[in-house]
Design a protein around this motif. Structure first.
Motif, mmCIF file in Angstrom:
data_model
loop_
_atom_site.group_PDB
_atom_site.id
_atom_site.type_symbol
_atom_site.label_atom_id
_atom_site.label_comp_id
_atom_site.label_asym_id
_atom_site.label_seq_id
_atom_site.Cartn_x
_atom_site.Cartn_y
_atom_site.Cartn_z
ATOM 1 N N GLU A 86 9.217 5.220 4.294
ATOM 2 C CA GLU A 86 9.425 6.661 4.150
ATOM 3 C C GLU A 86 8.467 7.451 5.050
ATOM 4 O OE1 GLU A 86 10.881 7.292 -0.426
ATOM 5 O OE2 GLU A 86 8.729 7.151 -0.089
ATOM 6 N N PRO A 87 8.875 7.788 6.264
ATOM 7 C CA PRO A 87 8.074 8.719 7.058
ATOM 8 C C PRO A 87 8.471 10.155 6.696
ATOM 9 C CG PRO A 87 9.881 7.864 8.370
ATOM 10 C CD PRO A 87 9.962 7.182 7.033
ATOM 11 N N GLY A 88 7.510 11.053 6.769
ATOM 12 C CA GLY A 88 7.809 12.454 6.473
ATOM 13 C C GLY A 88 6.549 13.280 6.344
ATOM 14 N N GLY A 89 6.582 14.214 5.449
ATOM 15 C CA GLY A 89 5.452 15.100 5.218
ATOM 16 C C GLY A 89 5.591 15.767 3.875
ATOM 17 N N GLY A 90 4.727 16.717 3.648
ATOM 18 C CA GLY A 90 4.777 17.443 2.389
ATOM 19 C C GLY A 90 3.726 18.518 2.355
ATOM 20 N N ILE A 115 -0.550 21.452 4.321
ATOM 21 C CA ILE A 115 0.531 20.580 4.745
ATOM 22 C C ILE A 115 -0.086 19.263 5.210
ATOM 23 C CG2 ILE A 115 2.378 20.279 6.425
ATOM 24 C CD1 ILE A 115 2.687 23.328 6.435
ATOM 25 N N ARG A 116 0.539 18.159 4.853
ATOM 26 C CA ARG A 116 0.032 16.845 5.229
ATOM 27 C C ARG A 116 1.192 15.965 5.705
ATOM 28 N NH1 ARG A 116 -4.896 18.034 5.080
ATOM 29 N NH2 ARG A 116 -6.409 17.071 3.716
ATOM 30 N N PRO A 117 0.928 15.062 6.657
ATOM 31 C CA PRO A 117 1.931 14.046 6.971
ATOM 32 C C PRO A 117 1.983 13.058 5.799
ATOM 33 C CG PRO A 117 -0.088 13.601 8.161
ATOM 34 C CD PRO A 117 -0.277 14.925 7.463
ATOM 35 N N ALA A 118 3.069 12.339 5.715
ATOM 36 C CA ALA A 118 3.201 11.335 4.660
ATOM 37 C C ALA A 118 3.882 10.112 5.247
ATOM 38 C CB ALA A 118 4.015 11.882 3.498
ATOM 39 N N PHE A 119 3.446 8.948 4.818
ATOM 40 C CA PHE A 119 4.110 7.708 5.187
ATOM 41 C C PHE A 119 3.949 6.742 4.026
ATOM 42 C CE2 PHE A 119 4.470 3.436 6.794
ATOM 43 C CZ PHE A 119 5.685 3.521 7.474
ATOM 44 N N TYR A 120 5.063 6.188 3.581
ATOM 45 C CA TYR A 120 5.046 5.258 2.457
ATOM 46 C C TYR A 120 5.855 4.009 2.788
ATOM 47 C CZ TYR A 120 3.835 9.500 -0.153
ATOM 48 O OH TYR A 120 3.244 10.648 -0.592
ATOM 49 N N GLY A 121 5.513 2.942 2.114
ATOM 50 C CA GLY A 121 6.309 1.731 2.094
ATOM 51 C C GLY A 121 6.430 1.324 0.644
ATOM 52 N N GLY A 156 1.067 4.192 0.192
ATOM 53 C CA GLY A 156 1.002 4.892 1.462
ATOM 54 C C GLY A 156 0.018 6.033 1.437
ATOM 55 N N PHE A 157 0.281 6.994 2.298
ATOM 56 C CA PHE A 157 -0.586 8.167 2.412
ATOM 57 C C PHE A 157 0.237 9.396 2.105
ATOM 58 C CE2 PHE A 157 -2.261 11.778 4.704
ATOM 59 C CZ PHE A 157 -3.580 11.750 4.306
ATOM 60 N N PRO A 158 -0.153 10.257 1.226
ATOM 61 C CA PRO A 158 -1.442 10.365 0.535
ATOM 62 C C PRO A 158 -1.435 9.915 -0.918
ATOM 63 C CG PRO A 158 -0.365 12.482 0.442
ATOM 64 C CD PRO A 158 0.586 11.524 1.136
ATOM 65 N N ALA A 159 -0.620 8.904 -1.265
ATOM 66 C CA ALA A 159 -0.540 8.546 -2.689
ATOM 67 C C ALA A 159 0.058 7.161 -2.898
ATOM 68 C CB ALA A 159 0.311 9.582 -3.417
ATOM 69 N N LEU A 160 -0.020 6.719 -4.139
ATOM 70 C CA LEU A 160 0.628 5.520 -4.633
ATOM 71 C C LEU A 160 1.451 5.929 -5.851
ATOM 72 C CD1 LEU A 160 -2.586 3.303 -4.958
ATOM 73 C CD2 LEU A 160 -1.124 3.490 -2.957
ATOM 74 N N SER A 161 2.530 5.224 -6.135
ATOM 75 C CA SER A 161 3.287 5.535 -7.341
ATOM 76 C C SER A 161 3.951 4.285 -7.889
ATOM 77 C CB SER A 161 4.326 6.635 -7.093
ATOM 78 O OG SER A 161 5.334 6.179 -6.223
ATOM 79 N N LEU A 162 4.238 4.323 -9.179
ATOM 80 C CA LEU A 162 4.937 3.251 -9.870
ATOM 81 C C LEU A 162 5.883 3.897 -10.864
ATOM 82 C CD1 LEU A 162 5.235 0.195 -10.376
ATOM 83 C CD2 LEU A 162 3.481 0.431 -12.140
ATOM 84 N N GLY A 163 7.152 3.529 -10.788
ATOM 85 C CA GLY A 163 8.128 4.149 -11.678
ATOM 86 C C GLY A 163 9.409 3.366 -11.778
ATOM 87 N N ALA A 164 10.439 4.035 -12.253
ATOM 88 C CA ALA A 164 11.759 3.450 -12.401
ATOM 89 C C ALA A 164 12.751 4.235 -11.579
ATOM 90 C CB ALA A 164 12.178 3.463 -13.874
ATOM 91 N N SER A 165 13.698 3.545 -10.963
ATOM 92 C CA SER A 165 14.745 4.193 -10.182
ATOM 93 C C SER A 165 16.073 4.052 -10.913
ATOM 94 C CB SER A 165 14.875 3.562 -8.795
ATOM 95 O OG SER A 165 13.722 3.822 -8.037
#
Length: 171
Positions: free
Chosen positions: A123-127, A136-142, A159-168
């Motif tokens: 997931e490349p992007g920003g937020g 405003i910050r860039p964001a990149f997740y795997g 990734g940057f700037p966070a980690l997450s754990l959930g259900a889809s």
């Protein structure tokens, strides 16, 4: 004593007779389109944020929600099982400094369906941050998903700037 042993052997034998045959996970990466049919994925999760901007901001955690709208069913590489979507959401974060903020990411989600049970994504992007963290910050997740069914999965994201754990949940 012999009756107890005979009963135990009978019960174990009956259970073994009804054990289902073990099956290996079916690989689908080389089969475009062999993934759950969906238009939107909704992901409630728990969020661990770091490096938000602002003097009142610090590391923190809180609940969040993501949604991804599928844009391309057979993604950028036509010979493999991949999809592309637009992801967005919000993550409420309570900092160790007792301040609060909201992270609002907007990303392109590129999914790779490896098997019936596993998929991975980038997931490349920003937020942007609102509240006690502004900017405003860039964001990149795997991340990856373990699919319990075609409609429900356990999802982890790093990734940057966070980690997450959930259900889809897909619809």
């Amino acid at each position: 004593m012999q009756k107890t042993a005979a009963t135990l052997i009978t019960v174990v034998g009956a259970l073994l007779a009804h054990v289902a045959e073990a099956r290996a996970d079916q690989l689908v990466i080389k089969h475009p389109g062999r993934h759950p049919d969906y238009s939107v994925e909704v992901e409630p999760h728990f969020f661990f944020g770091f490096d938000p901007p602002g003097a009142k901001a610090s590391k923190g955690y809180g609940p969040g929600l993501r949604a991804t709208i599928e844009l391309v069913d057979n993604g950028f590489i036509k010979t493999i099982n991949n999809t592309v979507g637009l992801g967005f959401g919000f993550d409420w974060i309570a900092f160790q400094s007792k301040h609060q903020a909201v992270w609002v990411p907007v990303v392109m989600q590129w999914n790779f369906w490896l098997s019936r049970s596993w998929s991975v994504f980038g997931e490349p992007g920003g937020g942007f941050w609102l509240g006690n963290a502004k900017g405003i910050r860039p964001a990149f997740y795997g991340g990856g998903r373990f699919h319990f069914s075609d409609k429900i999965a356990l999802t982890a994201r790093v990734g940057f700037p966070a980690l997450s754990l959930g259900a889809s949940f897909v619809f």
